[in-house]
Design a protein around this motif. Structure first.
Motif, PDB file in Angstrom:
ATOM      1  N   LEU A 115       0.479  -1.458  -0.220  1.00 10.70           N
ATOM      2  CA  LEU A 115      -0.331   0.111   0.011  1.00 10.70           C
ATOM      3  C   LEU A 115       1.460   1.323  -0.336  1.00 10.70           C
ATOM      4  CD1 LEU A 115      -1.966  -2.303   0.730  1.00 10.70           C
ATOM      5  CD2 LEU A 115      -3.178  -0.994   2.187  1.00 10.70           C
ATOM      6  N   ARG A 116       0.879   2.417  -1.026  1.00  7.28           N
ATOM      7  CA  ARG A 116       2.067   3.063  -1.316  1.00  7.28           C
ATOM      8  C   ARG A 116       1.172   4.056  -2.075  1.00  7.28           C
ATOM      9  NH1 ARG A 116       3.368   2.237  -6.487  1.00  7.28           N
ATOM     10  NH2 ARG A 116       2.579   0.732  -7.492  1.00  7.28           N
ATOM     11  N   PRO A 117       1.693   5.477  -1.264  1.00  2.32           N
ATOM     12  CA  PRO A 117       1.031   6.691  -2.330  1.00  2.32           C
ATOM     13  C   PRO A 117       0.653   6.295  -3.851  1.00  2.32           C
ATOM     14  CG  PRO A 117       3.196   7.926  -0.903  1.00  2.32           C
ATOM     15  CD  PRO A 117       3.159   5.637  -1.297  1.00  2.32           C
ATOM     16  N   GLY A 118      -0.373   7.140  -4.576  1.00  2.00           N
ATOM     17  CA  GLY A 118      -0.607   6.797  -5.589  1.00  2.00           C
ATOM     18  C   GLY A 118      -0.862   5.539  -6.546  1.00  2.00           C
ATOM     19  N   ALA A 119      -1.259   4.548  -4.861  1.00  2.00           N
ATOM     20  CA  ALA A 119      -1.889   3.105  -5.586  1.00  2.00           C
ATOM     21  C   ALA A 119      -2.876   2.686  -4.335  1.00  2.00           C
ATOM     22  CB  ALA A 119      -1.104   2.611  -5.258  1.00  2.00           C
ATOM     23  N   LEU A 120      -3.211   1.770  -3.784  1.00  2.00           N
ATOM     24  CA  LEU A 120      -3.655   1.412  -2.923  1.00  2.00           C
ATOM     25  C   LEU A 120      -2.590   1.266  -2.019  1.00  2.00           C
ATOM     26  CD1 LEU A 120      -3.634  -2.691  -3.243  1.00  2.00           C
ATOM     27  CD2 LEU A 120      -5.578  -1.014  -3.440  1.00  2.00           C
ATOM     28  N   HIS A 121      -3.702   2.390  -0.807  1.00  2.00           N
ATOM     29  CA  HIS A 121      -3.604   2.601   0.384  1.00  2.00           C
ATOM     30  C   HIS A 121      -4.591   2.675   1.407  1.00  2.00           C
ATOM     31  CE1 HIS A 121      -5.323   5.832  -2.092  1.00  2.00           C
ATOM     32  NE2 HIS A 121      -5.916   6.267  -0.250  1.00  2.00           N
ATOM     33  N   LEU A 122      -4.411   3.024   2.797  1.00  2.00           N
ATOM     34  CA  LEU A 122      -5.551   3.364   3.758  1.00  2.00           C
ATOM     35  C   LEU A 122      -5.827   5.031   3.821  1.00  2.00           C
ATOM     36  CD1 LEU A 122      -3.503   0.901   6.606  1.00  2.00           C
ATOM     37  CD2 LEU A 122      -5.994   0.711   5.460  1.00  2.00           C
ATOM     38  N   MET A 123      -7.056   5.522   4.466  1.00  2.00           N
ATOM     39  CA  MET A 123      -7.240   6.694   4.191  1.00  2.00           C
ATOM     40  C   MET A 123      -7.921   6.253   5.448  1.00  2.00           C
ATOM     41  SD  MET A 123      -7.633   9.164   1.713  1.00  2.00           S
ATOM     42  CE  MET A 123      -7.446  10.291   2.152  1.00  2.00           C
ATOM     43  N   PHE A 124      -7.357   7.520   6.322  1.00  2.00           N
ATOM     44  CA  PHE A 124      -8.054   7.812   7.461  1.00  2.00           C
ATOM     45  C   PHE A 124      -8.874   9.236   8.065  1.00  2.00           C
ATOM     46  CE2 PHE A 124      -3.733   6.295   8.299  1.00  2.00           C
ATOM     47  CZ  PHE A 124      -4.702   4.659   9.396  1.00  2.00           C
ATOM     48  N   ILE A 125     -10.004   8.893   8.147  1.00  2.00           N
ATOM     49  CA  ILE A 125     -11.103   9.619   7.858  1.00  2.00           C
ATOM     50  C   ILE A 125     -11.990  10.518   9.203  1.00  2.00           C
ATOM     51  CG2 ILE A 125     -13.569  10.137   7.161  1.00  2.00           C
ATOM     52  CD1 ILE A 125     -11.276   9.353   4.508  1.00  2.00           C
ATOM     53  N   GLY A 126     -12.108  11.441   9.019  1.00  2.00           N
ATOM     54  CA  GLY A 126     -12.007  12.468  10.761  1.00  2.00           C
ATOM     55  C   GLY A 126     -11.264  12.198  11.235  1.00  2.00           C
ATOM     56  N   LEU A 127      -9.700  12.500  11.170  1.00  2.00           N
ATOM     57  CA  LEU A 127      -9.141  12.986  12.412  1.00  2.00           C
ATOM     58  C   LEU A 127      -9.487  13.610  12.785  1.00  2.00           C
ATOM     59  CD1 LEU A 127      -5.993  13.037   9.912  1.00  2.00           C
ATOM     60  CD2 LEU A 127      -6.165  11.431  10.605  1.00  2.00           C
ATOM     61  N   HIS A 128      -9.481  13.152  14.679  1.00  2.00           N
ATOM     62  CA  HIS A 128      -9.165  13.601  15.608  1.00  2.00           C
ATOM     63  C   HIS A 128      -8.471  14.936  16.016  1.00  2.00           C
ATOM     64  CE1 HIS A 128     -12.424  10.870  16.016  1.00  2.00           C
ATOM     65  NE2 HIS A 128     -12.024   9.415  17.239  1.00  2.00           N
ATOM     66  N   ALA A 129      -7.418  15.053  15.401  1.00  2.00           N
ATOM     67  CA  ALA A 129      -6.050  15.632  15.878  1.00  2.00           C
ATOM     68  C   ALA A 129      -5.216  15.507  14.852  1.00  2.00           C
ATOM     69  CB  ALA A 129      -5.100  15.736  17.669  1.00  2.00           C
ATOM     70  N   PRO A 130      -4.134  16.427  14.160  1.00  2.00           N
ATOM     71  CA  PRO A 130      -3.421  16.544  13.240  1.00  2.00           C
ATOM     72  C   PRO A 130      -2.355  15.565  13.696  1.00  2.00           C
ATOM     73  CG  PRO A 130      -3.847  18.404  14.117  1.00  2.00           C
ATOM     74  CD  PRO A 130      -4.390  17.470  14.987  1.00  2.00           C
ATOM     75  N   LEU A 131      -2.105  14.400  13.036  1.00  2.00           N
ATOM     76  CA  LEU A 131      -0.940  13.772  12.557  1.00  2.00           C
ATOM     77  C   LEU A 131       0.282  14.279  13.199  1.00  2.00           C
ATOM     78  CD1 LEU A 131      -2.197  10.830  10.814  1.00  2.00           C
ATOM     79  CD2 LEU A 131      -2.359  10.957  13.424  1.00  2.00           C
ATOM     80  N   ASN A 132       1.169  14.736  13.366  1.00  2.00           N
ATOM     81  CA  ASN A 132       2.848  15.058  13.801  1.00  2.00           C
ATOM     82  C   ASN A 132       4.266  13.710  13.017  1.00  2.00           C
ATOM     83  OD1 ASN A 132       1.926  17.560  14.202  1.00  2.00           O
ATOM     84  ND2 ASN A 132       1.271  16.795  16.323  1.00  2.00           N
ATOM     85  N   ALA A 133       4.981  14.884  12.888  1.00  2.00           N
ATOM     86  CA  ALA A 133       5.405  13.462  12.235  1.00  2.00           C
ATOM     87  C   ALA A 133       6.444  13.085  12.712  1.00  2.00           C
ATOM     88  CB  ALA A 133       6.932  14.266  10.854  1.00  2.00           C
TER      89      ALA A 133
END
Ligand SMILES: [Cu+2]
Length: 165
Positions: A105-123
């Motif tokens: 699963l990689r960018p531009g192809a199959l992937h997971l999508m986190f919908i409705g984030l409760h808070a920003p994801l920080n690196a």
């Protein structure tokens, strides 16, 4: 090659022996391994994020049916399809994981999508993701949050900040 009865017998024994090693009885019970699991960092207010990982399967064919994580209201399985000149993502029901194979699963192809984030994801952050497989059941993996440019998907997958959803 000599084809004496003894030789044939020997190769038959060898084949049985190898077969026993290559196919242990319990193969397929839990042959799922997941690695390189990461999600892309988001900016404040961004509603969704992409998730990526590699699934390896040393057992029987399986299917990824669903996923969930505390960081988001829902986790969807997405694929990318060409629509005219643009790549668009589409929700799919399951991801096939072939026997003895791997799925990326990689960018531009199959992937997971986190919908409705409760808070920003920080690196630099990490969070638990639970994957549900048809055969292997639930598998929990750690998702690493990587900077936005990670593995620079120039494909416009979910590239933009506020995303199209
Ligand atoms: Cu998506």
């Amino acid at each position: 090659m000599l084809r004496s009865p003894l030789n044939l017998l020997l190769s038959a024994c060898l084949a049985l022996l190898l077969g026993a090693i290559v196919n242990p009885p319990e193969a397929g019970a839990a042959g799922i391994g997941v690695h390189d699991a990461w999600a892309r960092a988001t900016v404040p207010g961004q509603p969704s994020a992409g998730g990526f990982l590699v699934i390896e399967n040393s057992g029987q064919s399986d299917r990824l049916l669903a996923a969930r994580a505390d960081v988001a209201r829902a986790v969807e399985l997405h694929s990318m399809v060409m629509q005219g000149d643009t790549m668009r993502m589409r929700r799919i029901e399951a991801v096939d994981v072939p026997a003895g194979g791997a799925v990326e699963l990689r960018p531009g192809a199959l992937h997971l999508m986190f919908i409705g984030l409760h808070a920003p994801l920080n690196a630099g952050d990490a969070f638990a993701l639970t994957l549900r497989f048809e055969r292997a059941g639930e598998v929990v993996v750690q998702m690493q949050v990587m900077p936005m440019g990670h593995r620079g998907s120039g494909h416009g997958a979910h590239g933009g900040a506020a995303g199209g959803k």
